[in-house]
Each structure stands twice: as structure tokens, then as C-alpha cells.
Design an enzyme around this catalytic site. Structure first.
Site, PDB file in Angstrom:
ATOM      1  N   LYS A 154       0.826  -1.217   0.000  1.00 23.76           N
ATOM      2  CA  LYS A 154       0.000   0.000   0.000  1.00 23.76           C
ATOM      3  C   LYS A 154       0.860   1.266   0.000  1.00 23.76           C
ATOM      4  CE  LYS A 154      -2.166  -1.838   3.563  1.00 23.76           C
ATOM      5  NZ  LYS A 154      -1.783  -3.247   3.397  1.00 23.76           N
ATOM      6  N   ILE A 155       1.844   1.299   0.896  1.00 23.23           N
ATOM      7  CA  ILE A 155       2.654   2.523   1.015  1.00 23.23           C
ATOM      8  C   ILE A 155       3.609   2.651  -0.171  1.00 23.23           C
ATOM      9  CG2 ILE A 155       4.373   3.705   2.436  1.00 23.23           C
ATOM     10  CD1 ILE A 155       3.024   2.321   4.908  1.00 23.23           C
ATOM     11  N   SER A 230      10.094   2.415   7.203  1.00 23.40           N
ATOM     12  CA  SER A 230       9.405   1.147   7.441  1.00 23.40           C
ATOM     13  C   SER A 230       9.690   0.610   8.839  1.00 23.40           C
ATOM     14  CB  SER A 230       9.775   0.153   6.354  1.00 23.40           C
ATOM     15  OG  SER A 230       8.793  -0.839   6.263  1.00 23.40           O
ATOM     16  N   ARG A 231      10.807  -0.064   9.032  1.00 19.22           N
ATOM     17  CA  ARG A 231      11.209  -0.526  10.357  1.00 19.22           C
ATOM     18  C   ARG A 231      12.727  -0.406  10.447  1.00 19.22           C
ATOM     19  NH1 ARG A 231       6.827   0.286  11.674  1.00 19.22           N
ATOM     20  NH2 ARG A 231       5.258  -1.094  12.568  1.00 19.22           N
ATOM     21  N   ASP A 255      13.176   7.498   9.454  1.00 20.71           N
ATOM     22  CA  ASP A 255      12.059   7.740  10.383  1.00 20.71           C
ATOM     23  C   ASP A 255      12.022   6.649  11.443  1.00 20.71           C
ATOM     24  OD1 ASP A 255       9.679   9.195  11.198  1.00 20.71           O
ATOM     25  OD2 ASP A 255       8.552   7.429  10.559  1.00 20.71           O
ATOM     26  N   GLU A 260      15.198   1.998  18.481  1.00 20.22           N
ATOM     27  CA  GLU A 260      14.392   3.186  18.806  1.00 20.22           C
ATOM     28  C   GLU A 260      13.508   3.014  20.040  1.00 20.22           C
ATOM     29  OE1 GLU A 260      11.997   3.244  15.110  1.00 20.22           O
ATOM     30  OE2 GLU A 260      10.231   3.031  16.373  1.00 20.22           O
ATOM     31  N   HIS A 292       9.908   8.240  14.199  1.00 22.55           N
ATOM     32  CA  HIS A 292       8.750   7.401  13.857  1.00 22.55           C
ATOM     33  C   HIS A 292       7.482   8.255  13.743  1.00 22.55           C
ATOM     34  CE1 HIS A 292       7.717   2.913  13.888  1.00 22.55           C
ATOM     35  NE2 HIS A 292       6.750   3.556  13.262  1.00 22.55           N
ATOM     36  N   GLN A 293       7.597   9.243  12.906  1.00 26.47           N
ATOM     37  CA  GLN A 293       6.577  10.282  12.798  1.00 26.47           C
ATOM     38  C   GLN A 293       5.740  10.128  11.537  1.00 26.47           C
ATOM     39  OE1 GLN A 293       8.628  14.066  12.800  1.00 26.47           O
ATOM     40  NE2 GLN A 293       6.934  15.110  11.817  1.00 26.47           N
ATOM     41  N   ALA A 294       6.149   9.198  10.679  1.00 28.19           N
ATOM     42  CA  ALA A 294       5.547   9.154   9.341  1.00 28.19           C
ATOM     43  C   ALA A 294       4.032   8.971   9.371  1.00 28.19           C
ATOM     44  CB  ALA A 294       6.189   8.035   8.517  1.00 28.19           C
ATOM     45  N   PHE A 295       3.536   8.276  10.370  1.00 27.63           N
ATOM     46  CA  PHE A 295       2.087   8.000  10.422  1.00 27.63           C
ATOM     47  C   PHE A 295       1.276   9.187  10.940  1.00 27.63           C
ATOM     48  CE2 PHE A 295       0.986   7.856  14.921  1.00 27.63           C
ATOM     49  CZ  PHE A 295       2.243   7.942  15.492  1.00 27.63           C
TER      50      PHE A 295
END
Ligand code: NAI
Length: 345
Positions: A154-155, A230-231, A255, A260, A292-295
Site C-alpha cells: 500500500k505505502i 518502514s522498520r 524515520d 528506537e 517514527h513520525q511518518a504516520f
């Protein structure tokens, strides 16, 4: 009344969950601490736990949750590599939010890429100090460059669409290439060799852990820009740092970061960061790190809360299917119970 222990709660989580929870008979116990073996007792008295990417949901935590009567683990994320789904099977159902805004993540990847390549972060700091010099701010055109996309779900697909808008040439690698998509799939080695920009959009699995390591970096073009939304553990961060120091990697936009869990999402300013590798990466002029801000968009937060509340409700309905249930067999057995509109166990 369904009671839910909500671990690792942040101020931005509460409004949307309170809104959707109040529409149903659901009460959230918001806990700032992360879920782990030391904090699992805080879920006592709750029917479900709601967890995020850096909560620890290993076999020991799952067994303890089971012992105290928790029946559901509701991830408010898409990725679920932090949950031992095999240990949960037969004991506690696990649900996740498969998609809440793939746009949010793809757009953030592009934001990082543009910022890095056009040195916007440097220019912003300079002009705030009335330094209007352009020295050192030279970027490159995206138009005509080759972007290698790893993971065309999806992404990744939205990221590809945006890159095409820039006039970039897109090549991709996926374990399960999308049929009739018009995407040019290549081997990983070819992707490494041809790409000016590499963006990661595949999940973290045993097979993808450290897929970007010293050997992979060796195969890449000099000056390659690596984007990871992603991770963290997809990249061997030590190898990345070495690649940057050797001037092989032109820039890194991160990200996510392998270690983390105890750092990101918290205000650590005023503290000494006990992670030499991250400190060194952040100190590099060609590395941009977001935590981890992408969302994090309004649309995504609303969708996460709405879907999670729906997932929880469905699992407690008598004879209902658990919406968006996960189990270690999902996708690997021929006749999945979900296809028969049943719970996974
Ligand atoms: P998706 O499931 O739609 O797509 C993943 C794609 O990766 C699929 O096409 C799959 O076939 C492919 N894939 C699986 N194993 C692979 C392998 N070994 N090599 C190459 N490709 C492989 O997932 P979606 O929604 O696109 O999300 C991708 C990842 O983005 C998630 O796994 C998650 O880790 C990350 N993510 C990060 C967020 C953030 O805030 N930074 C937010 C949401 C997701």
C-alpha cells in the site's frame, strides 16, 4: 462495558480514541508506560490491551496477559513484528490496523527525501540567523533519477506514484510482485546497483532484517540516498554509518531506527543520549532523523482509532469474526478460517 488498557499513550492518541470509544460501551485506561514484563500487571481487570510499535508483546507477556484474563491484543499499528503471534495463538486474539493512511507514510518519505536532497533543514536554520549564503546547499534534480522501491504494498505503491510525478524512473523489488501493475521489478542486486534513491516499504521479518547491510551497501551506487520509513532493523545501522563515513552513501533519511524503542516518542532533550550510534548518525550533515513520525497525520489518527475500536467491538461480539485478526498461519495455510468468516482459533 469493554475495558481496554491502552499502553504507551501519548497526548495525540487520546482525543480520537476517547471520541470513538464514547460512541460505544468502551472504556480506555490510558497508561503512559510501555507494555513489557514489568508493566503487564497494569492490564489486570481489562478485557483487552491496546499496544503500539514499541510495546513488548513476547511470549512471557502474552502468557501473563492470558493468566490475568485479557482476551485481546489490539495493535494500533499496521506492523506487528513486536508481537509473538505464534505464542498468542490459541490464547489471545491479535488484531491490527492494516491501513490507516498509507498516504501519510509515503508523503513523509517524500518529505524527508526532498528535505535532505534540497538541504531544506540547513536553509531553514541559516535564514533564521539571517545567513543567506547558498554555499553547501547544492542538491540534485529528482527528474530522470532512478528510485528503487523495496516493498510495493500500500505505502510503496503510493510512494511510486509520487515519484513518477517527479519524472523519476521507478524500479522495484518485492517478494510478491504486483501483477499487471506496470512496475518494473528487478532483483535486489540490480536495484542496489541502479538506484540513485532507495526507499524501504517492506515489513520487518526474519528474511528482511538487516537487508541493508555492508554487503548490500557495497553493491550500491556512490552517493545513493537511502530512505527508511518502514522498520529500523531493515538496516544494519553500523554498516550505514560506515557507508556514510566512506562517502559511499550520499544521504540517509530515517524515520525508524533499530534501537528506537527506548528513545523515540520521548523528549530526551537535556539528557545524555546513551546510544553512540544514533548520536553519531544524527551528527552527520547528510542524515535526517525523525522519530517514527511518518504516520502522524490527523487523518491517520482518526482512522487508527475508528478501526481499532471496530476491531475490539467485533472480537467481543458473540460469534463474531475478529476484524483484522492476525495469526502466525495467516497467509500460509490454504483454507484460512477468516475466509470462512471465523476467528483464527
Ligand atoms: P503492505 O503489507 O501493504 O506492503 C508490504 C509489501 O512488502 C508487500 O507488497 C509484500 O509483498 C512486501 N514484502 C514482504 N516481504 C518482503 C521481502 N522479504 N522483500 C521485499 N518485499 C517484501 O504494507 P504497507 O502498509 O505498505 O506498510 C509497509 C511497512 O511500513 C509496514 O510493514 C510497516 O513496517 C511500515 N510502516 C511504518 C510507519 C511509520 O510511521 N513509519 C507506519 C505504517 C507502516
Amino acid at each position: 462495558m469493554i475495558r481496554v488498557a491502552f499502553f504507551d499513550a501519548k497526548a495525540y492518541d487520546r482525543p480520537s480514541f476517547e471520541h470513538y470509544g464514547s460512541e460505544h460501551d468502551m472504556q480506555f485506561r490510558f497508561l503512559e508506560t510501555k507494555l513489557n514484563e514489568d508493566t503487564v500487571e497494569l492490564a489486570r481487570g481489562c478485557d483487552a490491551v491496546c499496544v503500539f510499535v514499541n510495546d513488548t508483546v513476547n511470549a512471557a507477556v502474552i502468557d501473563r496477559l492470558y493468566d490475568i484474563g485479557v482476551k485481546l491484543i489490539a495493535l494500533r499499528s499496521a506492523g506487528y513484528n513486536n508481537v509473538d503471534v505464534q505464542a498468542a495463538f490459541g490464547k489471545i486474539h491479535v488484531v491490527h490496523v492494516p491501513a490507516y493512511s498509507p498516504y501519510a507514510v509515503a508523503e513523509h518519505a517524500i518529505a524527508l527525501l526532498l528535505t535532505s536532497v534540497r538541504r531544506i533543514h540547513k536553509a531553514y536554520n541559516r535564514t533564521r540567523e539571517f545567513n543567506f549564503s547558498l554555499n553547501g546547499l547544492t542538491g540534485f534534480d529528482f527528474h530522470g533519477k532512478t528510485v528503487g522501491v523495496i516493498g510495493t504494498g500500500k505505502i510503496g505503491r503510493i510512494f511510486i506514484d509520487i515519484c513518477r510525478g517527479f519524472g523519476m524512473k521507478v524500479i522495484a523489488y518485492d517478494l510478491f510482485p504486483a501483477q499487471d501493475s506496470g512496475i518494473e521489478y528487478v532483483t535486489l542486486d540490480e536495484l542496489f546497483a541502479r538506484s540513485d534513491v532507495i526507499s524501504l516499504h517492506c515489513p520487518l521479518t526474519d528474511g528482511t532484517r538487516h537487508m541493508i547491510n555492508a554487503a548490500a551497501i557495497e553493491k550500491m551506487k556512490k552517493g545513493v540516498v537511502i530512505v527508511n520509513t518502514s522498520r529500523g532493523a531493515l538496516i544494519d545501522a553500523e554498516a550505514l554509518l560506515e557507508g556514510i563515513k566512506a562517502r559511499k552513501i550520499g544521504a540517509a533519511c530515517l524515520d525508524v531506527y533499530e534501537e528506537e524503542a527506548d528513545i523515540f516518542f520521548e523528549d530526551r532533550s537535556g539528557h545524555i543520549l546513551n546510544d553512540e550510534l544514533l548520536s553519531r548518525l544524527i551528527s552527520m550533515p547528510n542524515v535526517i532523523v525523525t522519530s517514527h513520525q511518518a504516520f502522524l497525520t490527523e487523518e491517520a489518527l482518526n482512522n487508527i482509532a475508528e478501526t481499532t475500536v471496530g476491531n475490539i467491538l467485533s472480537c467481543f461480539e458473540n460469534d463474531g469474526v475478529c476484524n483484522n485478526e492476525l495469526c502466525y498461519r495467516c497467509g500460509s495455510i490454504e483454507r484460512c478460517k477468516k475466509e470462512r468468516k471465523e476467528k483464527c482459533f
